[in-house]
Design a protein around this motif. Structure first.
Motif, mmCIF file in Angstrom:
data_model
loop_
_atom_site.group_PDB
_atom_site.id
_atom_site.type_symbol
_atom_site.label_atom_id
_atom_site.label_comp_id
_atom_site.label_asym_id
_atom_site.label_seq_id
_atom_site.Cartn_x
_atom_site.Cartn_y
_atom_site.Cartn_z
ATOM 1 N N LYS A 102 35.113 35.056 29.316
ATOM 2 C CA LYS A 102 36.560 34.834 29.299
ATOM 3 C C LYS A 102 37.287 36.183 29.332
ATOM 4 O O LYS A 102 38.276 36.343 30.049
ATOM 5 N N ARG A 153 37.997 37.576 32.533
ATOM 6 C CA ARG A 153 38.916 36.825 33.407
ATOM 7 C C ARG A 153 40.365 36.882 32.930
ATOM 8 O O ARG A 153 41.243 36.342 33.596
ATOM 9 N N LEU A 154 40.612 37.498 31.767
ATOM 10 C CA LEU A 154 41.964 37.498 31.195
ATOM 11 C C LEU A 154 42.947 38.296 32.043
ATOM 12 O O LEU A 154 42.577 39.311 32.635
ATOM 13 N N GLU A 166 44.371 33.135 32.592
ATOM 14 C CA GLU A 166 43.360 33.863 33.370
ATOM 15 C C GLU A 166 43.992 34.360 34.656
ATOM 16 O O GLU A 166 44.988 33.821 35.115
#
Length: 1507
Positions: free
Chosen positions: A408, A411-412, A624
């Motif tokens: 994650k 992808r932020l 994202e």
């Protein structure tokens, strides 16, 4: 004789049939009835079948062995072939497991009944027949069990025919046993032979197992599946588990049999290895494939709620979907455990009655002991299987979350990353995931508590009638207190976490910018800042621990207080209090202690887990990057490489201000495009928008081909230079050498002792700014992408290197590539295909150089500013050009490693003393036992030995009060007191004892907590002080991950775990002694067993601890790389994404997680290995001492004493285990004291202030500098970096320092600030030798603008004036002088405008200006500038130079410069080359004669022309 009588006749004689009176039954039926239903013939029949089967097996074994002997020498013989082939995979189905379990259970039952038959008091011939029969049965089933295990080894797919026939025959004969048993049960009222009753019970238990084996016999299949794997599958498998093969064998758990898993036998090899010598990291086996992080991560992703489900709590739902089976299995174990826990109290009354002479059969005592033994065995096994499976589940949840959080993080969006902050994101991984993992141990206590209390109340009602109501009220009152305490604790705990987050964030920031903090002498400020966060955190920790102490007081006083109330009620209601009743009651209350304690604790854990889940939900649902915001096409046709139409971009995801507006650009393939503009005009943002890193509000972005990105601020990984350049690609020699040449790294690598194998410190700490920038560039070039986005790559390198990079790299190695180059170097602009001029987030001009020059406007202003600075250079360049030496390409010229902020690895001496290329050493770890000295330091830190004595004394007195209460009960309930029983006296004394014990435990708990808190605070102050006073070299060689893990995990252990668990351990040892004392007092023969069993206990503890200790240390050591890699990746996420390397980094994260988890898995596995064995010893000891109590005559042992001894003894197994486990837990946590102790003894730098050597208040008043024969080396065994520099600088002079990258310029500045102490010579400023002053007195008097502009999280005010010396007016004036007043005034918060982590919400140029603002406020007489204007354009540079000339007119300025114009107006120029001062004179004079400086100027002036 009736047929029913056959079933009870022990006769084996035929006369039994003949003497039978049932003449109406035909003789043949009487014969059959006798053979199949009478005990003796039945046994003879089954024994014959057993004997026949064993004989067949023996013949088969002899035949096999003889054929092996015959086959010896025939190498190709079938029998010599390996049994286990590498190209076969063996799987077992449920049928294999069932047949093995059924056989093992039958063997166990037969063994137990065989022992009972031998010690029973039947008449002799039958006793012998029965015992031998069960012995044969036990042996047969044991042999079958071994045979089944061998079938797996020999890959047998079918059971042998002899075994199948045996199982069928066995089933039919056992059926007759069962029929006999039913007849005896129905027809025989008063059994003549009680031993038959026990045999029948075994037959009934064994019958279902025989049915299972009958089904297996009919099926014929062993349940073993042998699959021949294809070569391709084999290769794939090898690939998948490559890391497993390279490390060590896979965990024994992966291939363990069900028996091995049940009793943790698979851990024996590892524990033996650890016992012989301390375990090394590569000796711990890898995890089983089904537990590995890559598999868990895939499962988590597949179960994640789909968008249409609109899930509010996705993390919770996904975890439930992934792990519901494991949860259900642990719930089953928990219920089983609760069921068998109450067998002891139920039996206690029967034991008391038995010794009092109330018995139904002479063997009742043996049955009771046997039932107790079986119940205890099941309890012990289910308890530890529950703990093991719960911890395994916790581990799987943690590994699933870490890998998912990492993915994650990659992808932020930028604004989401800033909203959480790097420290916070790392906390989600290290704290929240851990909290959910720990929660699994306590999850079931939440719903089991009502069940346990319910069962207890039923038992109490049976014993005490209506008095049980009082017990219920007492229990509910205690629960209410605990639940309220839990709510309170929960609030305290979340505040502790919040404040710990803040402290960790501040600590992380301090460690990242320690160099700047030391330059500015801000240690005291940061000390106060971190201490203030710590004070808040410590306030909440204190409340939390005192609250826990209150809970402990209630929990430990509970049995005595509720007993007092319940017995008072019973006396009042006239319920007779017998020994059996009284001790059953106290035992039940002791059992209830655990659920009442665990319930609130599990409620805390549950609520903490809920908070953590909310935090994780918030993070996992963060915005994202939208992949579709940029259209990416690989290998597309057409001529356009990058196209943006009507682009509007913002850094914020929702309604943020528009940073880029009306962007329209079209860049053709193979074009070199330059982006220019003033500071803060949006140049870097434009590159980010092309990479898809910004939030696209409107417009269209299309990128054709792969991208590479070189950022303005370098991001270098901790690893070798080669690893940083290859960045995951394979090594291709020619391409690699060409890349190094194009990026001007050849000479740097030659100068380094280990060349490209030199290890780079964290964040490139031991490289100069120029080297970091060129390694970054080399990384991009080696990736061979289609489109290159270069953000101001020339800012950190000197003019000559800059020209070479432009020629050899930008126009050489990258020829034909599409390049977007952000630059402030106007010289290069003649040579580009397209120039984009930016202002306030818009492209205001675009075109070629000549076109833009004609149109004037912004571009004209930039060029004009540049030309003005070039005029300074141009004055004398023509004159010496003919005879000045061309840039000397001497081997000393190029950069040494580590010039800017660290360390030269260049060695002049011979390489005979080669050490290692590693700068970051492996983390130190102590091995072997935690020394007693560590315990002494921890225990005596707060109050010395007095505190230790006080704790022990209070503990002994409290335990004494508890024992006194139980003795009083035994005394009052004895038979001889029956007549003279005085209820009011009984209750009064008992209540007094209860009150005294309450006061003692109250004093003890709060005293221990106070001592623990004081100790924690002392340790914290020591480590913080030690780290702040450490020299810079410590931070160059120690990763921040190591320091942070001590500040978080280890400090938490000392804050919370050690005070609570140290106190519990002491209490447990004293309780254990009291149990031994009471048990041995009444069952005195047990004394003889205590010594061998005690020794066995001690041996097990040592055997286990040798491995456990190392596993705990290795767990800590393998945790730091996970955290370090996590934070390194989050910091460099933009670079990782631009190269599309997310998968490679995820894989590295998975490998590190697996590395850490294998330590954790084997660590908690070994805990249960030990626990199971210790509790089993405790249970055996209890059963043996109970046996003695039954066998001793009642004249010696009284019933009430049996009750007393058993009420203590029933908890023996649990207390024994918890005592040893707690002591091991404390020893493992003591490693934290050891690790923090390591960092409290770091050799410190010189004193900050020396009272009798204070410089005059206005020093330096003139700024005269004398350097005499200055020599510097970084560490004793490294070569000289500065080699005898001598020079004098007059007050008010402006000195420019020039030289190739890595020549030692930055080291010279570090010597002035004594970040590096000279190894020879001295530096005298205004008549004072700087080496005699305190460091703060020295550093605070100088001004410095460092190479990398560093901002701290906070506000503009806290950044420009951290110590709070200046008024707002002075700050506004300072901002006005450094051209930032308008920018700051435009923000709504003015001086309180926020500055995020690393100042990421300000452009690099603005950060540089803010750093200038700091110096303007300080107004030092001596100013150092290190590449101060490297990150700004020529226009802003000119402004800065003007400010410095005006504001520091009377100051001495020593400035390191890459841009020749910035030193042309200096009074004198110092040329440093390979650590020596080669030239030192006025620029004009140096240009009049052949000189190194002349060559540099010539080069700079001719740069544009030569490109």
């Amino acid at each position: 004789m009736s047929p029913a009588s056959w079933v009870t006749s022990l006769s084996c004689s035929i006369s039994a049939i003949q003497s039978s009176g049932d003449t109406h039954v035909p003789l043949i039926f009487r014969w059959l009835g006798f053979i199949f239903l009478s005990p003796c013939p039945q046994r003879a029949l089954l024994s014959s079948v057993d004997a026949l089967f064993l004989a067949v097996l023996l013949v088969f074994a002899i035949q096999k062995l003889s054929s092996r002997f015959i086959a010896n020498g025939h190498s190709n013989s079938e029998i010599n072939k390996p049994l286990i082939r590498t190209n076969r995979a063996i799987k077992t189905t449920i049928w294999f497991k069932l047949s093995l379990i059924a056989t093992v259970l039958l063997a166990f039952c037969c063994t137990v009944i065989c022992i009972v038959a031998f010690i029973g008091s039947s008449q002799l011939p039958w006793k012998l027949i029965n015992a031998l029969f069960w012995l044969v049965q036990a042996i047969t089933h044991a042999v079958i069990g071994i045979l089944i295990i061998h079938e797996k080894k020999f890959e047998a797919v079918k059971h042998p025919l002899s075994l199948r026939v045996y199982w069928v025959a066995n089933f039919f004969i056992i059926s007759f046993f069962v029929v006999s048993g039913i007849l005896r049960l129905v027809y025989v009222d008063n059994p003549q032979y009680p031993s038959l009753k026990l045999d029948d019970i075994v037959s009934f238990i064994g019958y279902p197992l025989s049915i299972v084996l009958l089904v297996v016999a009919i099926k014929g299949s062993t349940g073993i599946i042998v699959t021949r794997e294809t070569e391709a599958a084999m290769v794939e498998e090898t690939k998948l588990y490559e890391p497993l093969l390279s490390k060590s064998s896979v965990s024994g758990f992966a291939s363990a049999s069900i028996v091995s898993k049940t009793f943790w036998i698979w851990l024996n090899p590892l524990l033996s290895k650890g016992y012989k010598s301390p375990l090394k990291i590569d000796e711990v086996p890898s995890l089983s494939p089904e537990h590995r992080a890559e598999r868990m991560s895939r499962i988590f992703e597949s179960k994640w709620p789909k968008p249409h489900e609109n899930s509010k709590h996705p993390v919770r739902i996904t975890l439930l979907r992934c792990f519901w089976r494991e949860l259900a299995f642990t719930a089953f174990l928990a219920i089983l455990r609760v069921c068998v826990m109450y067998v002891g109290p139920v039996l206690l009354r029967s034991f008391v009655d038995y010794t009092a002479g109330k018995r139904s059969s002479p063997y009742e005592g043996c049955y009771l002991v046997l039932i107790l033994l079986v119940a205890k065995f099941v309890e012990v096994l289910s308890t530890h299987q529950l703990y093991f499976n719960a911890q395994k589940l916790g581990m799987l949840i943690r590994c699933t979350l870490i890998t998912s959080l990492y993915k994650k993080g990659l992808r932020l969006t930028c604004s989401a990353r800033q909203a959480h902050g790097v420290g916070q994101i790392v906390n989600y991984m290290s704290v929240d995931a851990q909290q959910l993992s720990d929660m699994m141990m306590q999850l079931h206590s939440v719903w089991l508590m009502p069940l346990q209390v319910g069962v207890a109340l039923v038992l109490l009602y049976r014993a005490l009638g209506g008095s049980a109501v009082t017990a219920l009220i007492g229990i509910l009152g205690a629960l209410l207190f605990m639940v309220m305490g839990t709510k309170r604790n929960n609030r305290f705990q979340s505040n502790v976490m919040k404040n710990r987050d803040s402290r960790m964030k501040a600590t992380n920031e301090m460690l990242n910018h320690m160099r700047v903090i030391k330059f500015q002498a801000w240690e005291e400020h940061f000390n106060k800042r971190i201490q203030s966060f710590r004070e808040k955190e410590f306030g909440w920790i204190s409340k939390f621990l005192y609250s826990i102490a209150g809970n402990i007081v209630v929990k430990w006083s509970l049995p005595l207080l509720i007993s007092t109330l319940t017995f008072a009620t019973a006396v009042f209601l006239g319920v007779p209090l017998e020994a059996g009743t009284v001790f059953t009651t106290t035992t039940i209350f002791k059992i209830l202690q655990e659920p009442i304690r665990a319930f609130p604790q599990s409620m805390i854990a549950l609520s903490q887990a809920m908070i953590s889940l909310e935090r994780l939900d918030h993070y996992m649902m963060s915005q994202e990057l939208a992949n579709e915001s940029v259209e990416r096409a690989e290998g597309c046709g057409g001529r356009v490489a990058v196209e943006v139409k009507d682009g509007v971009f913002s850094w914020d995801d929702e309604d943020g201000e528009e940073v880029l507006k009306d962007i329209n650009l079209e860049i053709k393939k193979g074009e070199l495009t330059a982006i220019v503009g003033t500071v803060g005009s949006g140049k870097s943002s434009l590159l980010a928008s092309v990479l898809g890193e910004m939030h696209k509000i409107s417009g269209k972005v299309r990128v054709c081909g792969s991208t590479a990105y070189v950022a303005q601020t370098s991001w270098i990984q901790n690893g070798t230079i080669q690893e940083n350049i290859l960045f995951g690609l394979p090594m291709i020699g020619e391409k690699y050498r060409e890349t190094i040449r194009a990026c001007c790294l050849e000479k740097d690598l030659e100068m380094m002792e280990f060349g490209d194998q030199t290890e780079i410190g964290e964040r490139g700490i031991n490289l100069s700014g120029g080297q970091k920038q060129r390694i970054q560039l080399a990384r991009a070039v080696y990736q061979n992408c289609d489109i290159y986005l270069l953000d101001d790559v020339f800012s950190a390198v000197d003019a000559h290197t800059g020209s070479d990079i432009f020629k050899d790299c930008v126009r050489g190695a990258l020829k034909g590539k599409t390049i977007l180059l952000v630059t402030h170097q106007v010289d290069f602009l003649h040579n580009v295909d397209l120039i984009l001029v930016m202002r306030e987030g818009k492209i205001v001009q675009s075109g070629r150089y000549d076109e833009l020059l004609i149109s004037g406007m912004d571009f004209g202003a930039l060029v004009a500013a540049h030309d003005t600075s070039m005029e300074l250079v141009g004055v004398n360049t023509t004159m010496p050009s003919q005879n000045s030496p061309k840039t000397p390409k001497s081997p000393q010229a190029p950069s040494h490693l580590g010039e800017a902020n660290g360390e030269h690895k260049h060695l002049d001496q011979s390489k005979s003393n080669k050490g290692t290329s590693r700068l970051i050493k492996d983390e130190e770890r102590e091995t072997g036992k935690v020394s007693l000295n560590v315990y002494k330091i921890y225990c005596t830190e707060a109050l010395g030995w007095l505190g230790v004595v006080a704790v022990l004394l209070l503990s002994l007195l409290w335990q004494g009060a508890l024992i006194a209460g139980d003795y009083w009960l035994a005394y009052e309930t004895s038979e001889k007191h029956d007549m003279s029983f005085n209820p009011s006296l009984f209750i009064r004394i008992y209540a007094i004892i209860a009150a005294v014990s309450f006061v003692l435990i109250f004093l003890r708990s709060f005293f221990v907590t106070m001592v623990g808190l004081k100790t924690a605070q002392t340790f914290f102050r020591k480590i913080l002080k030690s780290i702040l006073q450490a020299p810079m070299s410590f931070f160059d060689t120690t990763t921040s991950g190591r320091i942070l893990s001590r500040a978080s995990t280890d400090q938490t252990n000392i804050d919370i775990y050690l005070p609570v668990f140290m106190s519990l351990t002491v209490a447990m040892y004293i309780t254990l002694l009291s149990i031994f004392f009471i048990t041995c007092q009444y069952a005195w023969p047990t004394v003889f067993l205590i010594i061998p069993l005690g020794w066995l206990n001690y041996w097990y503890r040592e055997f286990y601890l040798a491995s456990s200790r190392e596993l705990t240390r290795l767990d800590s050591i393998t945790k730091a790389p996970v955290i370090h890699h996590f934070s390194e990746s989050i910091s460099g996420v933009m670079k990782i994404r631009s190269f599309r390397k997310q998968d490679r980094f995820s894989e590295e994260n998975i490998n590190r997680v697996n590395d850490n988890l294998r330590m954790e898995f084997h660590n908690f596995g070994s805990n249960e290995w030990l626990g199971f064995r210790l509790e089993l010893i405790g249970s055996l000891l209890l059963c043996i001492s109970t046996m003695f109590m039954i066998l001793l005559p009642s004249s010696i042992i009284k019933p009430e004493n049996v009750g007393l001894a058993l009420s203590y003894g029933l908890s023996l197994n649990a207390v024994l285990y918890w005592t040893i486990y707690m002591s091991c837990f404390v020893e493992n946590r003591m490693v934290s004291v050891e690790r923090i102790k390591q960092f409290t003894v770091i050799p410190s730098e010189s004193a900050w202030e020396i009272k009798d050597r204070l410089p005059p208040p206005n020093w330096p008043a003139h700024g005269n500098v004398d350097i005499k024969d200055l020599m510097v080396k970084y560490r004793p065994n490294t070569p000289l970096v500065l080699k005898g520099i001598s020079l004098s600088i007059h007050g008010g002079e402006k000195i420019g320092v020039v030289g190739r990258t890595g020549s030692g310029k930055s080291t010279l500045i570090q010597v002035f600030f004594r970040l590096v102490e000279p190894s020879g010579g001295r530096v005298v400023i205004d008549g004072i030798d700087i080496s005699v002053l305190g460091l703060h007195d020295l550093r605070s008097r100088f001004g410095i603008i460092p190479q990398e502009p560093v901002l701290f999280e906070g506000t503009v005010r806290s950044n420009i004036d951290p110590i709070g010396h200046y008024t707002d007016d002075e700050i506004w004036k300072g901002l006005e002088r450094c051209q930032l007043k308008d920018v700051v005034a435009a923000k709504p918060e003015k001086l309180d405008a926020p500055v995020v982590d690393d100042g990421d919400n300000w452009s690099v140029g603005q950060r540089q200006l803010l750093c200038l603002g700091r110096v303007l406020l300080k107004r030092s007489r001596l100013l150092f500038m290190e590449e101060a204007t490297a990150s700004v354009d020529s226009q802003t540079d000119a402004v800065i130079q003007k400010i410095i000339r005006e504001d520091f007119a009377s100051c001495t300025i020593i400035s390191i410069a890459h841009r020749i114009p910035t030193v042309m107006d200096c009074d004198r120029v110092l040329v440093v080359d390979a650590g020596r001062a080669k030239e030192f004179d006025k620029p004009s004079r140096l240009l009049e004669r052949p000189s190194l400086f002349g060559a540099l100027v010539q080069e700079y002036a001719n740069r544009s022309a030569g490109l």
